[in-house]
Every structure is written in structure tokens, then in C-alpha cells.
Design a protein around this motif. Structure first.
Motif, PDB file in Angstrom:
ATOM      1  N   SER A 111      10.027 -70.121 151.833  1.00 27.59           N
ATOM      2  CA  SER A 111      10.708 -68.955 152.417  1.00 27.59           C
ATOM      3  C   SER A 111      12.133 -68.817 151.889  1.00 27.59           C
ATOM      4  O   SER A 111      12.599 -67.714 151.609  1.00 27.59           O
ATOM      5  N   VAL A 112      12.825 -69.947 151.735  1.00 21.30           N
ATOM      6  CA  VAL A 112      14.188 -69.906 151.205  1.00 21.30           C
ATOM      7  C   VAL A 112      14.186 -69.423 149.754  1.00 21.30           C
ATOM      8  O   VAL A 112      15.039 -68.619 149.348  1.00 21.30           O
ATOM      9  N   VAL A 113      13.221 -69.895 148.968  1.00 21.71           N
ATOM     10  CA  VAL A 113      13.119 -69.447 147.570  1.00 21.71           C
ATOM     11  C   VAL A 113      12.834 -67.950 147.506  1.00 21.71           C
ATOM     12  O   VAL A 113      13.476 -67.204 146.746  1.00 21.71           O
ATOM     13  N   ILE A 114      11.882 -67.493 148.298  1.00 19.38           N
ATOM     14  CA  ILE A 114      11.552 -66.060 148.319  1.00 19.38           C
ATOM     15  C   ILE A 114      12.744 -65.250 148.785  1.00 19.38           C
ATOM     16  O   ILE A 114      13.034 -64.171 148.245  1.00 19.38           O
ATOM     17  N   LEU A 115      13.452 -65.769 149.791  1.00 26.93           N
ATOM     18  CA  LEU A 115      14.646 -65.070 150.289  1.00 26.93           C
ATOM     19  C   LEU A 115      15.662 -64.881 149.179  1.00 26.93           C
ATOM     20  O   LEU A 115      16.228 -63.791 149.020  1.00 26.93           O
ATOM     21  N   ALA A 116      15.912 -65.912 148.401  1.00 27.26           N
ATOM     22  CA  ALA A 116      16.881 -65.811 147.307  1.00 27.26           C
ATOM     23  C   ALA A 116      16.447 -64.780 146.279  1.00 27.26           C
ATOM     24  O   ALA A 116      17.252 -63.975 145.793  1.00 27.26           O
ATOM     25  N   ILE A 117      15.166 -64.784 145.936  1.00 26.54           N
ATOM     26  CA  ILE A 117      14.647 -63.839 144.946  1.00 26.54           C
ATOM     27  C   ILE A 117      14.800 -62.403 145.429  1.00 26.54           C
ATOM     28  O   ILE A 117      15.139 -61.501 144.654  1.00 26.54           O
ATOM     29  N   VAL A 118      14.569 -62.179 146.719  1.00 26.95           N
ATOM     30  CA  VAL A 118      14.633 -60.822 147.266  1.00 26.95           C
ATOM     31  C   VAL A 118      16.071 -60.390 147.533  1.00 26.95           C
ATOM     32  O   VAL A 118      16.448 -59.234 147.291  1.00 26.95           O
ATOM     33  N   ALA A 119      16.900 -61.319 148.027  1.00 34.46           N
ATOM     34  CA  ALA A 119      18.238 -60.952 148.491  1.00 34.46           C
ATOM     35  C   ALA A 119      19.198 -60.629 147.350  1.00 34.46           C
ATOM     36  O   ALA A 119      20.084 -59.767 147.509  1.00 34.46           O
ATOM     37  N   ILE A 120      19.057 -61.283 146.210  1.00 34.57           N
ATOM     38  CA  ILE A 120      20.009 -61.072 145.108  1.00 34.57           C
ATOM     39  C   ILE A 120      20.024 -59.626 144.627  1.00 34.57           C
ATOM     40  O   ILE A 120      21.100 -59.005 144.552  1.00 34.57           O
ATOM     41  N   PRO A 121      18.880 -59.008 144.302  1.00 42.47           N
ATOM     42  CA  PRO A 121      18.936 -57.594 143.893  1.00 42.47           C
ATOM     43  C   PRO A 121      19.400 -56.661 145.007  1.00 42.47           C
ATOM     44  O   PRO A 121      20.057 -55.655 144.739  1.00 42.47           O
ATOM     45  N   LEU A 122      19.053 -56.984 146.259  1.00 45.84           N
ATOM     46  CA  LEU A 122      19.515 -56.161 147.375  1.00 45.84           C
ATOM     47  C   LEU A 122      21.030 -56.258 147.531  1.00 45.84           C
ATOM     48  O   LEU A 122      21.690 -55.267 147.875  1.00 45.84           O
ATOM     49  N   TYR A 123      21.572 -57.426 147.301  1.00 40.32           N
ATOM     50  CA  TYR A 123      23.023 -57.617 147.355  1.00 40.32           C
ATOM     51  C   TYR A 123      23.703 -56.721 146.317  1.00 40.32           C
ATOM     52  O   TYR A 123      24.696 -56.041 146.617  1.00 40.32           O
ATOM     53  N   VAL A 124      23.173 -56.694 145.117  1.00 37.36           N
ATOM     54  CA  VAL A 124      23.766 -55.890 144.037  1.00 37.36           C
ATOM     55  C   VAL A 124      23.638 -54.394 144.344  1.00 37.36           C
ATOM     56  O   VAL A 124      24.573 -53.617 144.112  1.00 37.36           O
ATOM     57  N   ALA A 125      22.490 -53.999 144.879  1.00 30.29           N
ATOM     58  CA  ALA A 125      22.214 -52.571 145.081  1.00 30.29           C
ATOM     59  C   ALA A 125      22.628 -52.076 146.463  1.00 30.29           C
ATOM     60  O   ALA A 125      22.253 -50.961 146.846  1.00 30.29           O
ATOM     61  N   ALA A 126      23.388 -52.868 147.226  1.00 31.40           N
ATOM     62  CA  ALA A 126      23.729 -52.509 148.608  1.00 31.40           C
ATOM     63  C   ALA A 126      24.374 -51.131 148.748  1.00 31.40           C
ATOM     64  O   ALA A 126      24.000 -50.364 149.646  1.00 31.40           O
ATOM     65  N   PRO A 127      25.349 -50.735 147.901  1.00 30.18           N
ATOM     66  CA  PRO A 127      25.949 -49.403 148.075  1.00 30.18           C
ATOM     67  C   PRO A 127      24.941 -48.272 147.892  1.00 30.18           C
ATOM     68  O   PRO A 127      24.937 -47.307 148.670  1.00 30.18           O
ATOM     69  N   TRP A 128      24.095 -48.388 146.889  1.00 27.86           N
ATOM     70  CA  TRP A 128      23.106 -47.343 146.632  1.00 27.86           C
ATOM     71  C   TRP A 128      22.101 -47.244 147.770  1.00 27.86           C
ATOM     72  O   TRP A 128      21.754 -46.143 148.229  1.00 27.86           O
ATOM     73  N   ILE A 129      21.627 -48.404 148.258  1.00 30.47           N
ATOM     74  CA  ILE A 129      20.655 -48.406 149.346  1.00 30.47           C
ATOM     75  C   ILE A 129      21.289 -47.868 150.632  1.00 30.47           C
ATOM     76  O   ILE A 129      20.640 -47.163 151.415  1.00 30.47           O
ATOM     77  N   SER A 130      22.564 -48.183 150.843  1.00 25.41           N
ATOM     78  CA  SER A 130      23.260 -47.702 152.043  1.00 25.41           C
ATOM     79  C   SER A 130      23.306 -46.186 152.080  1.00 25.41           C
ATOM     80  O   SER A 130      23.172 -45.572 153.150  1.00 25.41           O
ATOM     81  N   ARG A 131      23.489 -45.554 150.929  1.00 24.21           N
ATOM     82  CA  ARG A 131      23.497 -44.085 150.876  1.00 24.21           C
ATOM     83  C   ARG A 131      22.139 -43.512 151.275  1.00 24.21           C
ATOM     84  O   ARG A 131      22.060 -42.458 151.926  1.00 24.21           O
ATOM     85  N   LEU A 132      21.065 -44.200 150.875  1.00 26.90           N
ATOM     86  CA  LEU A 132      19.730 -43.734 151.245  1.00 26.90           C
ATOM     87  C   LEU A 132      19.465 -43.900 152.741  1.00 26.90           C
ATOM     88  O   LEU A 132      18.839 -43.044 153.367  1.00 26.90           O
ATOM     89  N   LEU A 133      19.948 -44.996 153.304  1.00 27.07           N
ATOM     90  CA  LEU A 133      19.672 -45.305 154.703  1.00 27.07           C
ATOM     91  C   LEU A 133      20.520 -44.498 155.668  1.00 27.07           C
ATOM     92  O   LEU A 133      20.100 -44.265 156.807  1.00 27.07           O
ATOM     93  N   ALA A 134      21.705 -44.107 155.264  1.00 29.58           N
ATOM     94  CA  ALA A 134      22.624 -43.379 156.153  1.00 29.58           C
ATOM     95  C   ALA A 134      23.172 -42.148 155.443  1.00 29.58           C
ATOM     96  O   ALA A 134      24.359 -42.090 155.104  1.00 29.58           O
ATOM     97  N   PRO A 135      22.324 -41.151 155.204  1.00 23.78           N
ATOM     98  CA  PRO A 135      22.784 -39.969 154.465  1.00 23.78           C
ATOM     99  C   PRO A 135      23.851 -39.163 155.188  1.00 23.78           C
ATOM    100  O   PRO A 135      24.541 -38.354 154.564  1.00 23.78           O
ATOM    101  N   GLY A 136      23.997 -39.390 156.497  1.00 25.61           N
ATOM    102  CA  GLY A 136      25.008 -38.659 157.254  1.00 25.61           C
ATOM    103  C   GLY A 136      26.388 -39.292 157.210  1.00 25.61           C
ATOM    104  O   GLY A 136      27.353 -38.724 157.722  1.00 25.61           O
ATOM    105  N   PHE A 137      26.513 -40.478 156.585  1.00 26.26           N
ATOM    106  CA  PHE A 137      27.798 -41.174 156.512  1.00 26.26           C
ATOM    107  C   PHE A 137      28.626 -40.653 155.340  1.00 26.26           C
ATOM    108  O   PHE A 137      28.076 -40.238 154.309  1.00 26.26           O
ATOM    109  N   ASN A 138      29.962 -40.712 155.505  1.00 26.21           N
ATOM    110  CA  ASN A 138      30.843 -40.356 154.393  1.00 26.21           C
ATOM    111  C   ASN A 138      31.030 -41.553 153.465  1.00 26.21           C
ATOM    112  O   ASN A 138      30.539 -42.657 153.738  1.00 26.21           O
TER     113      ASN A 138
END
Length: 559
Positions: A111-138
Motif C-alpha cells: 500500500s505504501v509503494v502504491i501510494l507513492a506511485i499515485v501521489a507523486i503525479p498528483l502532487y505535481v498536477a495539484a494546481p491543474w486538478i484543483s481548477r477542475l474540482l473547484a471551478p467556482g474558485f478564483n
């Protein structure tokens, strides 16, 4: 003598921590008490947040948890709820302690290995994903949201992942007290961060508190795990038979959770389109309605799962059905009056819990309406936990997943229609959740009866109907004195008057419900009396040593 007394109390506390809860009732009581404490602390946490920050600011805080929560739900809840505990419990029942330990070790490492594999790209793409999740935010809010998300990914998910596997191990050994205390420390960590750091660091205060709480969540369980003889290694063997079995079972469950996360994400997107303050209002109402669901639905279901798994493994059909019936009745007995109290007392409750100076009247009304919409389905939300675990205990995770997918789609479609087509307020998100939850619960009940005949029977339905009648009459009886006390007796513009109004009204409601349940012959009333006796016995458990010290008995025994 005080040293002797303190030593004796510590010995008793350690014995209490390692005392097994061998019945569903005792396990549920321990879990319920700790969940109540955790939920109360959670409400205190929310009250502090509403004191330090405006609803518009808190919307960013709550939105930042969306990505980490998705990972946590898929990696942790998918494995533990659906698969790990049944397989681990089966190994224990077959006296395969070493195989059970290896299973836990490999699952944590993978689980820790899978977490690392999944979390690293999400960490990098956090600003882009945040725009998708909260389109009403400035843009400023998006930047803050992505920064908070990155911190939570790094410092919350891994400790909670490990801590929840430890929870599964301890619960499989019928040890419920310490695992139930872990969420309490999690909330304490957030409270510490909010109070100690918010004045200097702003919203980073509670965010750092999340990391502190996650570390405490895992740490409190480690001594008890070591006491069991568990020793962790770095073994990573995905071909281990038990791991394969867990993987096979968790596959459908993980798919179902992924679909459920889509539904929650849709709610976030739609709430953000109404403004960041509506994200806060939706989350606050959700936290309130989760109190009875977590206190009674989740705890009773968790306590029942090991027994259900054992009865299923040994083909004890009658015991399995009796356990399901007992759990459903226990859940309904407590959740139904909670629904009534939330619907009738929604505004006073919201004002007491969140009524800080920065949480205005409009936010109070919106939160109260959303809470009321959620409360329609509290019974269904709570029952889903035990009904789904009935399937898990029979090694069937596909059926509840299939039902969940259908109801999630219903919820998402209704939410989208309510907000984007009919332009309804934020409370409509709670209404769509209620409709979908009720459909989910009844579908699971019907299908569970198809799988094991005898689930739906007179012994299930008659007590449930009696509780429903008692709750309905309680709601009608509660509304009139509430209005009279509000208009003629108490000045509810003051906190003290509001507390008296809410306390007296709720007290009248509880007394009415218990009286009606007693008149109708609901057996759970008598179970409450047994719990009261146990609480009195627990009080003596801590007070007796003091009496022995005073009389000289304890010093004679320990010196």
C-alpha cells in the motif's frame, strides 16, 4: 499512597486497553463511546474553524481534502472494509497466526509503494486538478487549495493508511478500544493546530494540525500491536495467497468506492459553483449528519463484521441472520430519533455548534436546511454499513458495489439537475443524497434476503415499524413545545437561552421517544438499562483502588 494508587490505575488502564470485546454489544459500546468523543471533538474542531475563519475561507480548506481523500478511500477503505478483516479473521480462526501477520505486513508495504506511485503525479498536477474540482474558485483560492492539498498528500495519507491497517489487525483480535481512540487523537491534532497556529499561520494552522493528528492516529496503536507479537518486516510479495485473496475481494469494492468518489467530487464542483461559502455550508451540514451515522451505523457494523465473518465461514445461517437483525434494530433505535431531532431542531443545533461571530445568520439557515435534507435518510445511510458488511462477510463484494454504482449515478444526476437545471439552493445536494441513500439501503436489504432467505421477516420488520412510529410521534410532539418555548419563554438571541431551548426540547423528545418505545415493547429500551449498569460498574472500576488506599488495603497488597 498516591503513587501506589496511580500505579494501580495505570495497570487497570493497560488491562482495559488490552481487554477483548468478545460480543457485538460490548464492542459496539466501546466503539460508540469513542466515536461519540471523536465526533464531539470534530464538532469542536469545526466550531473553532468557524471562529477563526469566514465560510468563504473555509471552503478552500475543505476542498483541499478532495484529492487526498480519494486516495485514502481507494487504498485503505477498499482493502480493509471489504477484504482485509474477513481474510485476516479466517486465518486467526484457523490458528494461522504467522500467515495472518505476513498478510498484514505485505499489505502495508504494498500500500505504501502504491501510494507513492499515485501521489507523486498528483502532487505535481495539484494546481491543474484543483481548477477542475473547484471551478467556482478564483486564482488565489486555487493556489491556496493546491498548496494545502500537497501538504495533506505528504503528511496525512501515509500515517492514516498504516494506522487503518493496524486498526483492522486489532479489531480482528476483538480489541476495539485503542483503535476507536485513534480518531480522537486525529481531531485533537487538528484542534491543536487551529488554536496554536492559526493566529500566526492562518489556514496553515489547521492544515499542519492534520499532519499532527495523522501521526498520532497511527502512533497510539503501535504499542498494542507490539504486545500482540506483531513484528513488521520489509517483505513485498504480491503473490502471497492471502494478498491475492484480498486483492480479489477488494477489486469490486475499490471500483464501487471510485464511483462513490465521483459522486462526492460532483457535489464539490456544484457547491463551488454556488460560491466557496457553500462548500463550507455543505461540509458543516454533512459533518453534523454524520454524527449519528458514524456513532451508531459505522460502529455497530464494525463490531458485527468479525462475528458475521465467523458465522459465514462456519455456515451458521441462523446466527448470521440473528446478528444482522440485532444490528439493524440497534442502529434504527438510535438513528431514527436522531433524524427527528435534527429536522425539528435544525436551526438551534446549527447555531450552537457553528454560531461564531464569523458564521452569519444566512449561513446558519442554509446549513440548517441542508442538515434537514440529509436527515431524511439518516436511517438508510446507517443501515448501508451493516447491510454491505453482510455481503462482505460472505465474500461477496460485487453486489454492494453494483448497487452503489447505480445509486451514485442517481445521486449525481439528481444533484446536477437540482443545481444546474432547476437552480435550487445548496440544500438540494443533501436531498439528492437522501433519495439515493434510501434506494441503496432498500436494494441491499432485498438482495441480501435473496442471498440468504430469512433476512426480511416479521422478526425484522415489526420492531423496526414500532421504532418508526415512536420516532414520528416524537417529532410531532416535539414541534409544538419548541415553538412555544422559543416565542414565549426563552430569549434565543442569547447563547444561554438558546442552550436552554435546545436542551429542554431535545430532552422532551428523548423522553417521549423512550416512553413510546417502552409502551410499544421495543426490546432495545431494556438494553439501554443494561448499558447504564455497565457504566456504573466501569465507574467502580476506577474508584475502587482509591477506597482501598484509604482503608490501607491497597498498600498492604502492593508493598
Amino acid at each position: 499512597m498516591s503513587l501506589i494508587y496511580n500505579r494501580e490505575v495505570m495497570k487497570r488502564l493497560w488491562a482495559l486497553a488490552f481487554k477483548k470485546q468478545t460480543t457485538i454489544g460490548s464492542a459496539a459500546m466501546v466503539l460508540a463511546f469513542m466515536v461519540l468523543l471523536s465526533r464531539v471533538l470534530g464538532l469542536i474542531r469545526d466550531r473553532l474553524l468557524s471562529t477563526y475563519f469566514a465560510p468563504e475561507e473555509l471552503g478552500v480548506y475543505f476542498a483541499a481534502f478532495r484529492i487526498p481523500n480519494v486516495i485514502f478511500e481507494l487504498l485503505v477503505m477498499g482493502a480493509l472494509t471489504a477484504a482485509f478483516i474477513p481474510v485476516y479473521t479466517k486465518y486467526l480462526s484457523e490458528n494461522r497466526q504467522r500467515d495472518a501477520e505476513r498478510l498484514a505486513t505485505v499489505l502495508i508495504n504494498l500500500s505504501v509503494v502504491i501510494l507513492a506511485i499515485v501521489a507523486i503525479p498528483l502532487y505535481v498536477a495539484a494546481p491543474w486538478i484543483s481548477r477542475l474540482l473547484a471551478p467556482g474558485f478564483n486564482e488565489i483560492q486555487i493556489a491556496e487549495m493546491s498548496s494545502y492539498t500537497r501538504f495533506i498528500l505528504l503528511f496525512q495519507v501515509a500515517p492514516l493508511l498504516i494506522g487503518n491497517v493496524l486498526t483492522g489487525i486489532l479489531q480482528s483480535h476483538s480489541l476495539f478500544l485503542i483503535p476507536a481512540a485513534a480518531p480522537v487523537l486525529y481531531n485533537i491534532g487538528i484542534i491543536i493546530g487551529t488554536v496554536a497556529l492559526s493566529s500566526v499561520w492562518g489556514l496553515w494552522g489547521p492544515i499542519v494540525g492534520v499532519g499532527i493528528g495523522a501521526m498520532l492516529f497511527a502512533a497510539i496503536q503501535i504499542p498494542l500491536i507490539l504486545r500482540l507479537g506483531y513484528r513488521h518486516t520489509l517483505e513485498v510479495n504480491p503473490k502471497l495467497p492471502g494478498v491475492r485473496e484480498v486483492g480479489r475481494l477488494m477489486g469490486p469494492r475499490t471500483l464501487g468506492l471510485a464511483i462513490a468518489q465521483i459522486d462526492i467530487t460532483v457535489d464539490l464542483i456544484l457547491a463551488s459553483l454556488l460560491g466557496s461559502r457553500m462548500v463550507t455550508i455543505f461540509n458543516f451540514a454533512q459533518h453534523l449528519q454524520q454524527l449519528p451515522v458514524g456513532l451508531f451505523g459505522t460502529t455497530i457494523a464494525q463490531a458485527a463484521l468479525p462475528s458475521l465473518s465467523q458465522f459465514s465461514a462456519k455456515d451458521k445461517t441462523e446466527e448470521f441472520i440473528a446478528t444482522i437483525h440485532m444490528a439493524i434494530h440497534q442502529i434504527l433505535f438510535w438513528v431514527l430519533p436522531s433524524s427527528v431531532l435534527f429536522m425539528v431542531l435544525r436551526i438551534p443545533i446549527v447555531r450552537l455548534v457553528f454560531g461564531a461571530s464569523r458564521f452569519d445568520w444566512a449561513a446558519t439557515v442554509d446549513t440548517g436546511m441542508t442538515l434537514s435534507a440529509f436527515s431524511i435518510s439518516l436511517f438508510a445511510q446507517a443501515l448501508i454499513h451493516i447491510l454491505a458488511r453482510g455481503f462482505y462477510a460472505m465474500y461477496d463484494s460485487k453486489t454492494p458495489v453494483a448497487v452503489g454504482i447505480v445509486t451514485v449515478l442517481i445521486n449525481s444526476v439528481l444533484s446536477t439537475l437540482f443545481i444546474l437545471v432547476f437552480h435550487m439552493p445548496v440544500w438540494s445536494l443533501g436531498l439528492s443524497t437522501s433519495v439515493a441513500s434510501i434506494i441503496n439501503a432498500f436494494a441491499l436489504l432485498y438482495l441480501l434476503d435473496r442471498k440468504m432467505r430469512g433476512i426480511i421477516s416479521r422478526s425484522l420488520l415489526v420492531p423496526a415499524a414500532k421504532m418508526g412510529v415512536a420516532a414520528f410521534v416524537t417529532g410531532a410532539a416535539l414541534y409544538i413545545p419548541l415553538k412555544l418555548l422559543d416565542q414565549l419563554v426563552f430569549d434565543t438571541t442569547r447563547t444561554f437561552g438558546l442552550m436552554l431551548l435546545t436542551g429542554i426540547s431535545a430532552g422532551l423528545g428523548v423522553i417521549t421517544y423512550f416512553f413510546l418505545s417502552w409502551v410499544l415493547g421495543v426490546s432495545q429500551v431494556y438494553a439501554v438499562l443494561k448499558v447504564t449498569k455497565k457504566i456504573q460498574a466501569l465507574r467502580g472500576f476506577f474508584l475502587e483502588p482509591a477506597q482501598e488506599v484509604v482503608n490501607g488495603g491497597a498498600s498492604d497488597k502492593l508493598s
